[in-house]
Design a protein around this motif. Structure first.
Motif, mmCIF file in Angstrom:
data_model
loop_
_atom_site.group_PDB
_atom_site.id
_atom_site.type_symbol
_atom_site.label_atom_id
_atom_site.label_comp_id
_atom_site.label_asym_id
_atom_site.label_seq_id
_atom_site.Cartn_x
_atom_site.Cartn_y
_atom_site.Cartn_z
ATOM 1 N N GLY A 52 0.804 -1.222 0.000
ATOM 2 C CA GLY A 52 0.000 0.000 0.000
ATOM 3 C C GLY A 52 0.835 1.268 0.000
ATOM 4 N N ALA A 53 2.030 1.214 0.599
ATOM 5 C CA ALA A 53 2.909 2.380 0.615
ATOM 6 C C ALA A 53 3.438 2.692 -0.786
ATOM 7 C CB ALA A 53 4.076 2.155 1.573
ATOM 8 N N LEU A 54 3.687 1.651 -1.557
ATOM 9 C CA LEU A 54 4.222 1.852 -2.911
ATOM 10 C C LEU A 54 3.134 2.099 -3.946
ATOM 11 C CD1 LEU A 54 7.036 -0.834 -3.052
ATOM 12 C CD2 LEU A 54 7.278 1.638 -2.777
ATOM 13 N N TRP A 55 2.042 1.385 -3.804
ATOM 14 C CA TRP A 55 0.956 1.470 -4.779
ATOM 15 C C TRP A 55 -0.339 1.780 -4.031
ATOM 16 C CZ3 TRP A 55 4.468 -2.764 -4.943
ATOM 17 C CH2 TRP A 55 5.433 -2.650 -5.941
ATOM 18 N N PRO A 56 -0.642 3.058 -3.821
ATOM 19 C CA PRO A 56 -1.810 3.452 -3.016
ATOM 20 C C PRO A 56 -3.135 2.856 -3.495
ATOM 21 C CG PRO A 56 -0.401 5.345 -3.392
ATOM 22 C CD PRO A 56 0.147 4.227 -4.233
ATOM 23 N N ARG A 57 -3.290 2.631 -4.776
ATOM 24 C CA ARG A 57 -4.545 2.046 -5.260
ATOM 25 C C ARG A 57 -4.726 0.598 -4.802
ATOM 26 N NH1 ARG A 57 -5.240 4.395 -11.389
ATOM 27 N NH2 ARG A 57 -5.563 6.541 -10.734
ATOM 28 N N ALA A 58 -3.662 -0.020 -4.374
ATOM 29 C CA ALA A 58 -3.732 -1.411 -3.913
ATOM 30 C C ALA A 58 -4.089 -1.497 -2.425
ATOM 31 C CB ALA A 58 -2.406 -2.115 -4.161
ATOM 32 N N ARG A 59 -4.185 -0.374 -1.737
ATOM 33 C CA ARG A 59 -4.439 -0.404 -0.295
ATOM 34 C C ARG A 59 -5.733 -1.119 0.063
ATOM 35 N NH1 ARG A 59 -2.518 5.728 0.876
ATOM 36 N NH2 ARG A 59 -0.291 5.268 0.803
ATOM 37 N N ALA A 72 -2.169 -8.654 17.965
ATOM 38 C CA ALA A 72 -0.737 -8.434 18.227
ATOM 39 C C ALA A 72 0.060 -8.561 16.938
ATOM 40 C CB ALA A 72 -0.236 -9.434 19.268
ATOM 41 N N ALA A 73 -0.275 -9.539 16.126
ATOM 42 C CA ALA A 73 0.425 -9.748 14.857
ATOM 43 C C ALA A 73 0.206 -8.576 13.902
ATOM 44 C CB ALA A 73 -0.051 -11.045 14.215
ATOM 45 N N ALA A 74 -1.004 -8.045 13.881
ATOM 46 C CA ALA A 74 -1.285 -6.897 13.011
ATOM 47 C C ALA A 74 -0.421 -5.705 13.414
ATOM 48 C CB ALA A 74 -2.766 -6.532 13.072
ATOM 49 N N PHE A 75 -0.278 -5.477 14.714
ATOM 50 C CA PHE A 75 0.573 -4.387 15.180
ATOM 51 C C PHE A 75 2.032 -4.615 14.791
ATOM 52 C CE2 PHE A 75 -2.649 -3.388 18.672
ATOM 53 C CZ PHE A 75 -3.102 -2.251 18.042
ATOM 54 N N VAL A 76 2.533 -5.818 15.025
ATOM 55 C CA VAL A 76 3.933 -6.119 14.713
ATOM 56 C C VAL A 76 4.185 -6.002 13.211
ATOM 57 C CG1 VAL A 76 5.709 -7.912 14.721
ATOM 58 C CG2 VAL A 76 4.285 -7.565 16.745
ATOM 59 N N GLY A 77 3.299 -6.583 12.404
ATOM 60 C CA GLY A 77 3.476 -6.529 10.949
ATOM 61 C C GLY A 77 3.424 -5.115 10.415
ATOM 62 N N ALA A 78 2.439 -4.343 10.852
ATOM 63 C CA ALA A 78 2.304 -2.967 10.376
ATOM 64 C C ALA A 78 3.463 -2.100 10.864
ATOM 65 C CB ALA A 78 0.968 -2.383 10.840
ATOM 66 N N PHE A 79 3.800 -2.210 12.138
ATOM 67 C CA PHE A 79 4.883 -1.405 12.699
ATOM 68 C C PHE A 79 6.217 -1.766 12.040
ATOM 69 C CE2 PHE A 79 8.057 -0.507 16.091
ATOM 70 C CZ PHE A 79 7.890 0.869 16.149
ATOM 71 N N GLY A 80 6.457 -3.066 11.849
ATOM 72 C CA GLY A 80 7.693 -3.498 11.198
ATOM 73 C C GLY A 80 7.802 -2.967 9.774
ATOM 74 N N ALA A 81 6.710 -3.036 9.028
ATOM 75 C CA ALA A 81 6.724 -2.525 7.649
ATOM 76 C C ALA A 81 6.957 -1.010 7.609
ATOM 77 C CB ALA A 81 5.423 -2.893 6.941
ATOM 78 N N ILE A 82 6.391 -0.303 8.571
ATOM 79 C CA ILE A 82 6.596 1.147 8.646
ATOM 80 C C ILE A 82 8.051 1.471 8.995
ATOM 81 C CG2 ILE A 82 6.015 3.227 9.969
ATOM 82 C CD1 ILE A 82 3.107 2.087 10.052
ATOM 83 N N LEU A 83 8.627 0.720 9.918
ATOM 84 C CA LEU A 83 10.033 0.939 10.258
ATOM 85 C C LEU A 83 10.942 0.692 9.047
ATOM 86 C CD1 LEU A 83 10.468 -0.656 13.812
ATOM 87 C CD2 LEU A 83 10.471 1.767 13.205
ATOM 88 N N VAL A 84 10.668 -0.371 8.308
ATOM 89 C CA VAL A 84 11.452 -0.667 7.111
ATOM 90 C C VAL A 84 11.255 0.419 6.072
ATOM 91 C CG1 VAL A 84 11.783 -2.305 5.215
ATOM 92 C CG2 VAL A 84 11.540 -3.153 7.554
#
Length: 188
Positions: free
Chosen positions: A137-144, A171-183
């Motif tokens: 979603g960060a790269l292709w906003p239409r895919a969000r 918990a997994a949603a938080f970790v996955g989203a936060f990790g992707a944002i950090l990357v």
């Protein structure tokens, strides 16, 4: 707070709800849930990265190489944004040692266990789905929109097939989203 609330209020009713569903619904979600495995995303992305790198030769021309390099960087970001949170969760869930939904209930833990029966929190499939939704979603906003539908279905499937509690998925949603944002921030 949301994870704690889910543990106290939603986990036991979530398992009871999933247990009461018709068998055909559970079987359908049992097929769907496999698409939350990181390999379904990481292997094709890795192949695309290698293929683009092979195609980027001096004979391809400057413009083509710039396009391929741009594609490689974007694909590599998605790969790392999915792989890092997934690896973190693979280790963390073994250290936490939460028992998967069973007759033991939602408060049974066996920390430092490396057995799959004690690897409920957080969900690896849900981590992968959330990380993929954020990264793509960060790269292709239409895919969000489609990516969040994908993530929600994968997360629901983990509860419906009684592989995880609701709090494990949150918990997994938080970790996955936060990790992707950090990357994402690291790549920026």
């Amino acid at each position: 707070l949301l994870i704690g609330f889910a543990m106290l209020v939603l986990d036991a009713p979530g398992v009871a709800f999933a247990h009461a569903l018709p068998l055909w619904v559970v079987e359908a979600f049992n097929e769907i849930t496999d698409f939350g495995k990181s390999g379904w995303l990481l292997i094709p992305i890795g192949i695309l990265i290698v293929a683009a790198a092979i195609l980027a030769t001096p004979a391809a021309g400057r413009f083509t190489n710039l396009v391929l390099t741009s594609l490689i960087v974007r694909l590599f970001y998605v790969f790392v944004a999915i792989a890092v949170p997934s690896l973190f969760v693979t280790i963390a869930k073994r250290l936490i040692g939460r028992v998967r939904p069973s007759e033991l209930g939602p408060y049974a833990y066996v920390p430092w266990s490396w057995k799959p029966a004690f690897a409920s929190m957080p969900s690896g499939h849900a981590t992968t789905a959330a990380a993929a939704a954020i990264a793509i979603g960060a790269l292709w906003p239409r895919a969000r929109g489609p990516m969040w539908i994908y993530a929600a279905v994968i997360m629901a499937s983990r509860v419906i097939i009684e592989a995880h509690y609701v709090s494990d998925v949150i918990a997994a949603a938080f970790v996955g989203a936060f990790g992707a944002i950090l990357v994402r921030n690291w790549f920026a």
